[in-house]
Write an enzyme that holds these catalytic residues in place. Structure first.
Site, PDB file in Angstrom:
ATOM      1  N   SER A   1      39.760 -15.775 -21.380  1.00 45.64           N
ATOM      2  CA  SER A   1      39.865 -17.201 -21.093  1.00 45.64           C
ATOM      3  C   SER A   1      38.583 -17.903 -21.488  1.00 45.64           C
ATOM      4  CB  SER A   1      40.111 -17.420 -19.610  1.00 45.64           C
ATOM      5  OG  SER A   1      38.929 -17.087 -18.912  1.00 45.64           O
ATOM      6  N   LYS A   2      38.704 -19.179 -21.615  1.00 40.77           N
ATOM      7  CA  LYS A   2      37.602 -20.036 -22.041  1.00 40.77           C
ATOM      8  C   LYS A   2      36.373 -19.852 -21.135  1.00 40.77           C
ATOM      9  CE  LYS A   2      35.938 -23.320 -24.518  1.00 40.77           C
ATOM     10  NZ  LYS A   2      35.502 -22.842 -25.811  1.00 40.77           N
ATOM     11  N   ARG A   3      36.647 -19.610 -19.871  1.00 44.44           N
ATOM     12  CA  ARG A   3      35.564 -19.498 -18.896  1.00 44.44           C
ATOM     13  C   ARG A   3      34.505 -18.469 -19.312  1.00 44.44           C
ATOM     14  NH1 ARG A   3      37.119 -17.086 -14.361  1.00 44.44           N
ATOM     15  NH2 ARG A   3      39.226 -17.083 -15.175  1.00 44.44           N
TER      16      ARG A   3
ATOM     17  N   GLY B   1      33.704 -17.470 -22.309  1.00 46.07           N
ATOM     18  CA  GLY B   1      33.137 -17.592 -23.657  1.00 46.07           C
ATOM     19  C   GLY B   1      34.130 -18.204 -24.610  1.00 46.07           C
TER      20      GLY B   1
END
Ligand code: GLU
Length: 516
Positions: free
Chosen positions: A270-272, A274
């Site tokens: 997920s974006k969280r 990286g």
């Protein structure tokens, strides 16, 4: 239950290679967003298999879920794939004998198959309102008993009245589905209960569009796909797919489910944690070859034992190495800490490749113009620019950093910088003066301005210096570049040319003396 069956099958893996059948693979993204690194890996493995076996790699756009379409996503997906160097033999832009390659343009084909299944009584129309169609925990057969689908005449009347319906495939709830996955080995789904529910799968939705399951099976068959490489998240759909294959009497392709790319803590990528979009890496200055290199070796057992995720390999080498039985069984984390190293290695390789010369120049010129001004940049020959950039690329993480790290070649060094001043404080004036004065003479005496000759001569000269090699080297670098670190002094001097080198040493000395 599903997970358990996956892991229990892991031990029984076989190296499955379909011999004799032309290898045709497809990457089938839904245009619901941007290309993720996980998607890139799936596309890449498809591409590598096709190229390794001299087969075809097909791009198919799966846009049957019209509610999830994102405008511009198809173009964005295609441009990210092109950027990554994945070339399709057939697809929406390439065309081909098995098109159209966009599912929304193939609706009649799916209807034809659904009709066949209705005629064969292997599927039925479900006219129940949506609320009543919810799957229960009971088996599908019981649900079908509870719901008696209307006969053909009544169904046609209801359709004429505009009543909505879905088409469902009849599924035996006690049926065990088995297949051999090239990565997970022998798989068995029994009974047909996934996520605790059982249901006759919808193949045509109430809007007349096919579900992914029907469209995917029909297209893989119509497009003569030999191997289906896709993410492991599609494993739970296998009973539905196998049931559709069986009902249509089509031999399924070889399935190759790819373990997911995950975050270091085991959670879904997920974006969280990286960058997940391919575009994020492009924007950051990661070369496509470096990202492809990293992604291809993540969760893949390279044939050369010394090759790890940090090993530099180009597309040709990746193709050469690719085997289905080297795909790892376990989920993997993208080791992005290796990217700066890989990126630099790929930049260096591209700078050395004469075939890439004009591409690299076209990329570097605007970057230099922004760094040193368009007037100065315009005066630099292609040869000089490439020579300097080749020196600069040894020490940067991205191409965009090259001009700043080599601007001193085209601009007067900044001798009053903090680094210069701190170095100057560490060396007595007398020593600095002596080194630069002697160096001026040394460079004047060089008769042949040749790189290797210069290297050898400078080595000899430095050895003879009384002030110590480090002090001499630092003094020369400071005078010639205004920086503390950089390429070897001989390389800097060679690129600057004889008169510039001598001129800079002279100017640096004069400037330094004026500051005292
Ligand atoms: N359209 C599906 C996706 O975007 C592809 C699944 C498949 O490859 O069968 O994930």
């Amino acid at each position: 239950m599903f997970r358990r069956s996956v892991s229990s099958c892991v031990q029984q893996r076989h190296a499955l290679d379909t011999v004799g059948k032309a290898t045709r693979v497809r990457f089938a993204p839904s245009p619901t967003g941007f290309l993720h690194v996980g998607g890139l890996r799936t596309a890449l493995f498809n591409y590598l298999l096709a190229r390794k076996r001299g087969g075809q790699c097909i791009l198919r756009i799966e846009d049957t879920d019209q509610t999830r379409l994102v405008p511009g996503a198809t173009d964005a997906l295609q441009s990210a794939l092109t950027w990554a160097g994945i070339q399709f033999d057939e697809g929406p832009s390439q065309g081909g004998n098995f098109g159209p390659y966009v599912q929304s343009e193939r609706l009649e084909i799916y209807q034809k198959y659904a009709k066949q299944l209705l005629t064969d009584k292997l599927a039925y129309r479900d006219f129940r309102p949506l609320a009543q169609r919810q799957p229960g925990a009971r088996a599908a057969a019981l649900m079908r008993e509870a719901y008696l689908p209307p006969g053909e005449d009544e169904a046609q009347e209801r359709i004429a009245r505009g009543e909505q319906f879905v088409i469902r495939l009849k599924m035996d709830p006690d049926r065990t589905f088995e297949f051999e996955d090239a990565v997970y080995g022998a798989m068995s789904f029994r009974p047909y209960v996934v996520n605790g529910t059982s249901d006759d799968p919808i193949i045509i939705k109430s809007d007349g569009w096919p579900t992914y399951h029907l469209a995917s099976v029909v297209d893989d068959s119509e497009m003569a796909i030999s191997h289906v490489l896709r993410g492991e998240e599609w494993l739970p759909s296998m009973p539905k797919h196998l049931a559709i294959y069986e009902a249509l009497q089509i031999k399924p392709p070889q399935f190759v489910h790819l373990p997911l790319l995950i975050n270091a803590d085991g959670s879904k990528l997920s974006k969280r944690s990286g960058d997940v979009r391919v575009d994020d890496y492009r924007v950051k200055g990661i070369e496509p070859e470096a990202l492809v290199n990293l992604v291809a070796l993540t969760g893949y057992n390279h044939q050369h034992s010394e090759a790890s995720e940090g090993e530099m390999l180009n597309m040709e080498q990746l193709i050469d190495d690719f085997e289905l039985n080297r795909i790892s069984h376990s989920r993997a984390t993208l080791p992005t800490d290796k990217l700066p190293f890989l990126n630099r290695r790929h930049i260096i390789q591209k700078m050395q490749d004469t075939q890439q010369k004009s591409t690299m120049l076209a990329r570097l010129r605007p970057l230099y113009a922004a760094e040193i001004g368009p007037d100065i940049e315009a005066g630099i020959s292609d040869e000089a620019l490439l020579q300097v950039a080749s020196l600069g690329c040894q020490r940067v993480d991205t191409l965009a950093q090259i001009p700043a790290s080599t601007a001193y070649f085209f601009q007067k060094p900044r001798w009053n910088s903090k680094e210069c001043r701190s170095f100057r404080q560490s060396i007595p004036d007398q020593a600095f003066d002596a080194v630069l004065t002697d160096a001026k003479q040394f460079f004047k005496d060089i008769m042949t301005w040749d790189s290797s000759f210069l290297h050898a001569q400078l080595q000899d000269w430095m050895k003879k210096q009384v002030h110590g090699r480090a002090a001499v080297q630092k003094s020369l670098r400071t005078a010639l570049t205004g920086l503390k670190a950089g390429p070897p002094v001989a390389d800097i001097a060679f690129a600057l040319g004889q008169s510039q080198t001598i001129g800079r040493l002279h100017e640096a000395l004069t400037w330094d003396q004026a500051q005292r």
